[in-house]
Design a protein around this motif. Structure first.
Motif, mmCIF file in Angstrom:
data_model
loop_
_atom_site.group_PDB
_atom_site.id
_atom_site.type_symbol
_atom_site.label_atom_id
_atom_site.label_comp_id
_atom_site.label_asym_id
_atom_site.label_seq_id
_atom_site.Cartn_x
_atom_site.Cartn_y
_atom_site.Cartn_z
ATOM 1 N N HIS A 1 1.927 34.671 23.646
ATOM 2 C CA HIS A 1 2.766 35.559 24.456
ATOM 3 C C HIS A 1 3.614 36.493 23.592
ATOM 4 N N MET A 2 3.370 37.772 23.782
ATOM 5 C CA MET A 2 4.082 38.886 23.156
ATOM 6 C C MET A 2 3.721 39.119 21.697
ATOM 7 N N GLU A 3 2.828 38.306 21.137
ATOM 8 C CA GLU A 3 2.420 38.567 19.758
ATOM 9 C C GLU A 3 1.695 39.898 19.639
ATOM 10 N N GLU A 4 0.954 40.288 20.684
ATOM 11 C CA GLU A 4 0.265 41.576 20.633
ATOM 12 C C GLU A 4 1.238 42.739 20.732
ATOM 13 N N LEU B 1 8.219 30.546 25.853
ATOM 14 C CA LEU B 1 7.576 31.419 24.875
ATOM 15 C C LEU B 1 7.899 32.887 25.141
ATOM 16 N N ASN B 2 7.901 33.294 26.396
ATOM 17 C CA ASN B 2 8.174 34.696 26.707
ATOM 18 C C ASN B 2 9.597 35.098 26.331
ATOM 19 N N TYR B 3 10.574 34.268 26.674
ATOM 20 C CA TYR B 3 11.969 34.605 26.359
ATOM 21 C C TYR B 3 12.219 34.526 24.856
ATOM 22 N N ARG B 4 11.720 33.479 24.224
ATOM 23 C CA ARG B 4 11.919 33.336 22.771
ATOM 24 C C ARG B 4 11.250 34.461 22.007
ATOM 25 N N ASN C 1 4.455 27.838 34.539
ATOM 26 C CA ASN C 1 4.682 26.804 33.532
ATOM 27 C C ASN C 1 5.960 27.093 32.744
ATOM 28 N N PRO C 2 6.913 26.131 32.666
ATOM 29 C CA PRO C 2 8.150 26.372 31.911
ATOM 30 C C PRO C 2 7.913 26.667 30.433
ATOM 31 N N HIS C 3 6.821 26.145 29.862
ATOM 32 C CA HIS C 3 6.546 26.454 28.459
ATOM 33 C C HIS C 3 6.227 27.934 28.297
ATOM 34 N N LYS C 4 5.582 28.529 29.279
ATOM 35 C CA LYS C 4 5.336 29.976 29.241
ATOM 36 C C LYS C 4 6.666 30.728 29.323
ATOM 37 N N THR C 5 7.578 30.252 30.174
ATOM 38 C CA THR C 5 8.912 30.859 30.244
ATOM 39 C C THR C 5 9.587 30.814 28.884
#
Length: 346
Positions: free
Chosen positions: A197-200, A240-243, A234-238
């Protein structure tokens, strides 16, 4: 050396491979197709080898997410198979369409400064709508929030041909990312610490600072299921996106920018978004936002070193959208890309 290598990263996605690999192979236009498997436990490797003998399988030793997995896979192709001029990285839950490759390769050949491109991304389940992950090309606002042509927050436009042009954008989606191989390897690829997430978006920001361009191609369309590895809820996606949004903002913001003021504003706005999760009882997402901020603060020394190194290499400023899409969307009620942009151009 082939012009293009089609590389699908897989982690426990055997049902998607069964469903979508035949379409990829039927529309590969003679280009080699790879499945890079991130130590799946669902027999994905055995399934591909048994059912798709023309697919080249790369077995990675562990799951290091989108960022680390693709870094390893593309390095393997370069060192073991002689590489390619371009790579395309479709998610395993992407349905390609006839003619999806040629228009983008033509754009690359016509523009030596173009390092990244994406097709239009439409929803697999609601096929007339643009899909969340990238839609018709993305932008970043002055606080690091991302939005797309065709998708702003939870508003999805129908595709009426309004984004059938070819044009520069700020970021191209990792759901179906075309990259110039030389630039990918020159920059060291994705930041593996992002995992997914967001690496691109981070990578698109970096390549623009080196003088390259990011484009979207309106003559190519694919369909995306979305949430194939991590569901949207999924909270893990939350987390990763915020971090990763904070990682990206700190690393890449211009040297003369009001960086810490923006970080403090993000803290406030992320707190407001946590209240929205509270309203609907999604406690684990609130915890994910808190953990994301603490992870960001804990990694500041390394992020600062990365920031200084990137500034030494920087040739150009990447052009961010100079207003707040949070304000425009939630306060001014502007729900579409056209309404938000108005007379502004990028």
């Amino acid at each position: 050396m082939p012009t293009l290598a089609i590389v699908i990263l897989n982690y426990n996605g055997q049902p998607f491979l069964a469903k979508f690999l035949p379409t990829v192979l039927a529309n590969a236009d003679g280009h080699p197709v790879y499945v890079a498997d991130s130590a799946s436990t669902d027999n994905s490797v055995g399934f591909v080898k048994a059912n798709f003998p023309d697919v080249r399988v790369i077995e990675l030793p562990r799951n290091e997410g989108y960022a680390g997995g693709y870094n390893q896979a593309l390095d393997y192709i370069r060192t073991h198979d002689g590489g390619a001029t371009y790579y395309v990285l479709p998610n395993s839950d992407i349905e390609v369409t006839p003619g999806w490759i040629a228009p983008i390769l033509s754009l690359f050949e016509a523009n030596p400064q173009m390092a990244v491109c994406q097709p239009k991304i439409r929803s697999y389940s609601q096929r007339e709508l643009f899909e969340h992950a990238g839609a018709a090309g993305g932008f970043v606002d002055w606080l690091g929030y991302v939005f797309c042509r065709g998708r702003v927050f939870a508003t999805f436009e129908a595709d009426h041909g309004q984004y059938d042009d070819n044009r520069r954008v700020f970021w191209a989606t990792g759901a179906c990312l075309f990259v110039r191989a030389e630039v990918f390897h020159q920059t060291g690829g994705f930041d593996a610490s992002f995992f997914a997430h967001m690496e691109e978006i981070d990578w698109c920001w970096r390549v623009q600072q080196l003088g390259y361009e990011v484009w979207t191609c309106g003559q190519s369309t694919v369909f995306h299921v979305g949430g194939g590895t991590l569901p949207k809820s999924n909270p893990h996606k939350t987390y990763l996106n915020y971090r990763n949004s904070l990682f990206m903002l700190y690393k890449n913001w211009p040297a003369d920018g009001w960086l810490w003021g923006k970080i403090l504003l993000r803290l406030v706005l992320d707190g407001v978004s946590a209240l929205l999760f509270l309203k609907v009882g999604q406690w684990r997402d609130i915890s994910a936002i808190l953990r994301a901020h603490f992870a960001f603060y804990g990694r500041l020394p390394e992020l600062h070193r990365q920031r200084k190194a990137l500034q030494r290499q920087q040739k150009n400023d990447a052009r961010l959208y100079p207003r707040s899409i949070v304000w425009q969307y939630f306060v001014e009620g502007k729900k579409t890309f056209a309404a938000i942009m108005g007379a502004d151009t990028l």
